[in-house]
Design an enzyme around this catalytic site. Structure first.
Site, PDB file in Angstrom:
ATOM      1  CB  ALA A  17       7.216  -6.139  15.034  1.00 52.50           C
ATOM      2  CB  ILE A  46       0.411 -21.604  20.572  1.00 57.37           C
ATOM      3  CG1 ILE A  46      -0.710 -22.141  21.442  1.00 57.37           C
ATOM      4  CG2 ILE A  46       0.927 -22.672  19.616  1.00 57.37           C
ATOM      5  CD1 ILE A  46      -0.328 -23.286  22.336  1.00 57.37           C
ATOM      6  CB  VAL A  48       3.919 -19.050  15.098  1.00 54.76           C
ATOM      7  CG1 VAL A  48       4.111 -19.287  13.608  1.00 54.76           C
ATOM      8  CG2 VAL A  48       2.456 -18.973  15.435  1.00 54.76           C
ATOM      9  CB  ALA A  51      11.732 -19.759   8.553  1.00 57.23           C
ATOM     10  CE  LYS A  79      15.455 -20.774   6.003  1.00 61.39           C
ATOM     11  NZ  LYS A  79      14.323 -19.848   5.993  1.00 61.39           N
ATOM     12  CB  ILE A 347      12.442 -11.971  11.234  1.00 60.55           C
ATOM     13  CG1 ILE A 347      11.518 -12.918  11.966  1.00 60.55           C
ATOM     14  CG2 ILE A 347      13.529 -11.397  12.129  1.00 60.55           C
ATOM     15  CD1 ILE A 347      11.293 -12.632  13.407  1.00 60.55           C
TER      16      ILE A 347
END
Lengths: 512, 505
Positions: A17, A46, A48, A51, A79, A347
């Site tokens: 963000a 890490i 994540v 999508a 996608k 997002i």
């Protein structure tokens, strides 16, 4: 009263963000506005899997991001939609694709003819008429054709990417355009005595960062908006009881699929997000229905590939802040509210917040009209998406666990109840107030979740059964052939990830 | 899916004006003729009284015609329609003596910033920028030229659009003919009484004794709402007190010159006057307050400025602004039967057209029809309310100081949604759009701009664009536009070509 333009924007918090906001607001640096982002060094990076939905491409264009470079740097995959497994009932699956179903005829929506053909005994799958869905199932992908007459022009696409890499990518983009990054942990928020506006952020190092406008990207604790300004939270857990998630990245065991998968589990659902280098998975669950240990065990048991990290637990409460713009603070991301990422909207909410902020950008007087409009639009959008997500839980035949029995029996918001009632009556869906999800999206989920209209639109009777049968009989193989003409997703991806950025064509309407 | 549910198959439409004709064409075109019947009662009533003899439409009419296979060229050749590029307004603002609201884009956005915000920024730098100078429609109207827009999105001539000025009687004739050819039965008679049972209409009894039985009734009888008014719960809710002018005098004047391709709305101390030129005829109407003028005085004022012969005697009537729940039981009220709003911005026609199109999207699949009615009413009432906001705006923002009716109209309203639009525009030049709004953001902005309202602060992103870049882009835009329209024919020549069947679509 204070006068003049905003000279100092301070973004509290890095992450997706924060850096999205920084990348977009970097445009203001050209006018002499300073944009500062404060983040503390991340511990354990890490990534994540994240999508997205197609409007992400609008954001990229607005910020000036080259798509090819973005795909390479964030380990992104393409996608075409989301597959929902076991939501309607165990063993059932359907796709929510980013494109239309069939072609409208005589001014009547295609699905009305499909409903009519079913009543006449035809047995075409609804998805057979959706190019996106068919291509997704075949593991195919290519970017849509620019030729509006081509059937290959009629769909949209989005991305899966590694959220940490995305933030890093945007950080480079933003800092190259004048955004200043400050390392440090925020320990105090100083308010102006006369009006309670935020004046400065105090860092652990003792440094004090002053600003005119503050953007709270501090995550769910909402350091500025919640803790300092005391803005409350509207809790939606009576509809959306999932309040935890456990994330586990895994090694890929197959070429990346061009879609997200959401599988319903006894106390929630599992996401599966294919990236270039791994697969992001996680279990979103209701802590009232399953323990953390059990959830983690389930998440591990369901991995196809080797786990690549320790499980990471997240906690949240579905809902939204009562006001996301209060005084001189605007919250983005988790600081503004939370909806589970079932429809990949996280997002998008950040992006939509940024666009609205730019459109309603204040000056130092902070005319309350601006915050009011910002808050109205934000609440509206969040509620519309909330309804869409609730639909996935409410319209289920599952009764195999307490979690699903409660979901099927819940009383849903009136706005959603009306929508379902109208659809059940004769298959009509209407989009309201610039709603994020299109008619096709609602159709995919309404029909996918097993809501079958009692009747179809009488206008669909203008075409006789034989003609409908013949048209549908031609359309499905046509779509199948079009999908088969597309390259395999992994081949297309390899080509993009290994090619040079393409040029950009301009049109009159987007003169820039 | 159940086959045994009885579907409504008999549609009865009452109304002899354009509303009845449009509903007739729409329903007869779309419904399968074998299984459905469409009957239109074409009475001699005054269904079109609230429209006046000539009706201005917005560009949405092109969609209506295209969707339903109504041949626009034929309407124009037959004298039922002519082109319009927008409306000129004069006398509304103290700052801008005249302004033009064009159809289509004004300018192009740069880096995603809408043109009106770029213009506002340039003005703060001392440049004089008129939005209409960057609108093809306004430039065409100004220079008396016309041609239909280009289909090629790369051409600047694709950035404008047009509406139609309709000769109401000729348009209704054309559409009734079309409805008949598409299977509707047109009955010429007068409405006697409405037979109601259990909150639904069973049949219409006609003056000559015929009984028209139906499943769905469409009330297109104009402001009197002859069908809707016969049902309980469909009472007219008046909002007449919100508007300063409560009567309209109107007349149709014969014209021989080719019509101008725009309408003109002129505010004056006693009210406002709307001039709508069409083929061979000009519609003139004059809105006034019955407290300040008698109908005779109004008629004299109306005719004083008219050059040409009257086609028919002038009319004078009360305008009772109001609305009702349009779909009640099995009766759907469209046009003025559902709502009476101010004729500025082509609002009554837009509401009528949208009402007919919405009905096509929600034709009932069973005799129960409650789900459809709920949705229809929700969307329609929202649209009527937004039209009322829009109707209030020119009064609320008027700059006619020292004139009784106009001074009183300037007070802030208790209408929150309208006040929010005004406040936000004043603050930042943005306009919040709501479901049911008839204008888009650029049109609202042009309207505020025309009333001389300027935003307190310019857009942040517009400021981030270098000034030289803005000025050079605008200069280039303007040059490309002037170049593009210089080859186009005069409106009169275009109409003549079209009459010969030679004009390109």
């Amino acid at each position: 009263m204070r006068q003049g333009p905003i000279e100092r924007v301070v973004i509290a918090g890095g992450g997706t963000a924060g850096w999205m906001a920084a990348a977009a607001l970097a445009r203001l640096c050209a006018t002499g506005t300073s944009v500062t982002l404060i983040e503390s060094e991340e511990i354990g990076t890490i990534g994540v899997g994240e999508a997205t939905i197609p409007p992400i491409r609008t954001f990229s264009a607005m910020v000036g991001i080259d798509e090819t470079e973005f795909v390479r740097r964030t380990q992104a995959t393409f996608k075409l939609g989301i597959e929902f497994v076991d939501w309607t009932r165990l063993g059932h699956r359907y796709m929510h694709p980013f494109g239309p179903f069939g072609a409208d005829m005589e001014g009547v929506s295609f699905h009305q003819f499909w409903l009519k053909s079913r009543a006449a005994g035809e047995r075409h799958g609804f998805e057979d008429f959706n190019l996106c869905a068919v291509a997704a199932r075949l593991g195919r992908f290519q970017r849509p054709s620019p030729d509006p007459k081509s059937v290959l022009s009629k769909y949209k696409y989005a991305f899966h990417f590694d959220a940490s890499l995305y933030a890093a990518f945007l950080r480079d983009h933003a800092t190259a355009r004048g955004v200043v990054r400050r390392e440090g942990r925020i320990v105090d928020v100083a308010l102006r005595s006369e009006d309670g506006f935020v004046e400065a952020l105090q860092l652990e190092s003792g440094e004090r960062i002053e600003g005119d406008l503050f953007i709270d990207c501090s995550g769910s604790r909402a350091l500025l908006l919640g803790q300092a300004l005391g803005v409350g939270y509207e809790d939606w857990s009576r509809w959306l009881p999932c309040d935890r998630a456990v994330a586990v990245p895994a090694a890929a065991t197959e070429p990346p699929l061009p879609y997200t998968r959401a599988t319903a589990l006894p106390a929630g659902w599992q996401w599966r997000i294919p990236l270039q280098h791994r697969v992001g998975t996680g279990y979103v669950y209701s802590s009232a229905h399953i323990s953390d240990d059990e959830a983690a065990a389930t998440a591990f048991a369901r991995l196809n590939g080797e786990p690549l990290a320790e499980p990471r637990f997240l906690r949240f409460t579905a809902g939204r802040r009562d006001r996301v713009w209060e005084r001189n603070v605007v919250a983005l991301g988790l600081a503004s509210g939370f909806l589970e990422p079932l429809e990949s909207t996280s997002i998008h909410f950040v992006q939509a917040g940024i666009s609205k902020l730019l459109a309603l950008f204040p000056d130092r007087r902070f005319d309350p009209v601006l915050a009011d409009e910002y808050n109205r639009l934000t609440a509206l959008q969040l509620e519309q998406v909330r309804d869409f997500i609730i639909l996935h839980y409410k319209a289920t035949e599952r009764r195999d666990s307490e979690f699903w029995r409660a979901a099927a029996n819940m009383a849903v918001p009136d706005s959603l109840a009306r929508k379902i009632a109208l659809f059940r009556e004769n298959g009509r869906v209407f989009r309201h107030e610039d709603e994020l999800f299109s008619e096709a999206s609602w159709l995919a989920v309404l029909l996918g979740q097993g809501i079958v209209p009692r009747r179809w639109d009488p206008l669909a009777d203008a075409l006789p059964n034989e003609e409908v049968r013949a048209t549908l009989g031609r359309m499905a193989p046509f779509i199948r052939r079009a999908a088969e003409s597309m390259p395999a997703h992994q081949n297309y991806l390899a080509q993009v990830a290994g090619s040079r950025p393409a040029g950009v064509t301009t049109r009159w309407r987007s003169m820039s | 899916m159940t086959a045994e549910v009885r579907q409504p198959t008999r549609y009865v439409i009452a109304g002899g004006g354009i509303a009845g004709a449009m509903a007739g064409v729409a329903v007869a075109t779309r419904l399968p003729t074998g299984s459905h019947s469409v009957t239109v009662l074409r009475d001699g009533g005054d269904a079109d009284a609230s429209f006046g003899p000539v009706v201005a439409t917005r560009p949405g009419i092109r969609r209506f015609h295209a969707d339903l296979g109504v041949d626009e060229d034929a309407l124009i050749r037959g004298g039922a329609a002519s082109f319009t590029l927008g409306t000129a307004y004069s006398g509304w603002s103290a700052v801008r003596p005249t302004y033009f609201l064009p159809y289509g884009d004004a300018g192009a956005s740069i880096e995603g910033v809408p043109f009106h915000l770029l213009a506002a920024r340039l003005r703060t730098e001392g440049e004089k920028v008129a939005l209409a100078d960057y609108s093809i429609a306004a430039m065409l109207a100004q220079s008396g030229r016309f041609a239909r827009p280009s289909d090629d999105p790369r051409s600047v001539l694709s950035t404008f659009t047009y509406g139609l000025h309709l000769h109401a009687a000729a348009y209704a004739d054309a559409l009734f003919g079309l409805a008949r050819r598409r299977g509707a039965t047109i009955v010429r008679d007068a409405l006697g009484s409405v037979e109601v049972a259990n909150g639904r209409i069973e049949a219409l009894h006609l003056a000559r004794g015929e009984r028209l039985v139906g499943d769905v009734f469409i009330d297109a009888t104009g402001a009197r709402g002859a069908l809707a008014g016969s049902l309980r719960g469909a009472d007219l809710e008046s909002c007449a007190g919100l508007f300063p002018f409560d009567r309209t005098a109107s007349a149709a004047i014969r014209a021989s010159a080719p019509p101008a391709a725009y309408a003109h709305a002129a505010a004056r101390s006693e009210g406002w006057r709307l001039t709508i030129p069409a083929a061979g005829i000009v519609g003139e109407s004059f809105a006034y307050s019955s407290q300040l003028l008698s109908p005779d005085q109004a008629e004299r004022l109306l005719l004083a400025d008219c050059a040409g012969d009257l086609v028919s005697p002038p009319r004078d009537e009360a305008v009772k602004a109001g609305k009702r729940a349009p779909w009640n039981g099995n009766c759907v009220a469209i046009g003025a039967a559902a709502a009476v709003v101010e004729p500025l911005h082509s609002m009554p026609f837009s509401l009528l057209q949208n009402g007919v199109e919405r009905l096509l999207r929600l034709l009932p699949a069973s005799m129960e029809m409650q789900a459809e009615a709920n949705e229809y009413n929700r969307a329609t009432v929202e649209e009527i309310d937004r039209a009322r906001d829009l109707a209030l705006l020119p009064y609320r923002l008027n700059g006619r100081a020292g004139e009784q009716s106009w001074d009183g109209a300037r007070q802030p309203s208790r209408n929150e949604k309208l006040e929010r639009k005004i406040d936000l525009y004043r603050s930042r030049g943005r306009v919040p759009l709501l479901d049911g709004d008839l204008l888009d953001e650029a049109e609202w902005a042009a309207l505020f701009d025309g009333h001389g309202i300027t935003a307190a602060r310019t857009d942040a992103l517009a400021e981030a664009i270098p000034l030289e870049r803005l000025t050079s882009q605008l200069a280039r835009m303007r040059q490309v536009m002037i170049q593009a329209i210089s080859h186009l024919p005069s409106h009169g020549d275009y109409l003549r070509q079209l009459a010969r069947g030679a004009a390109a679509a």
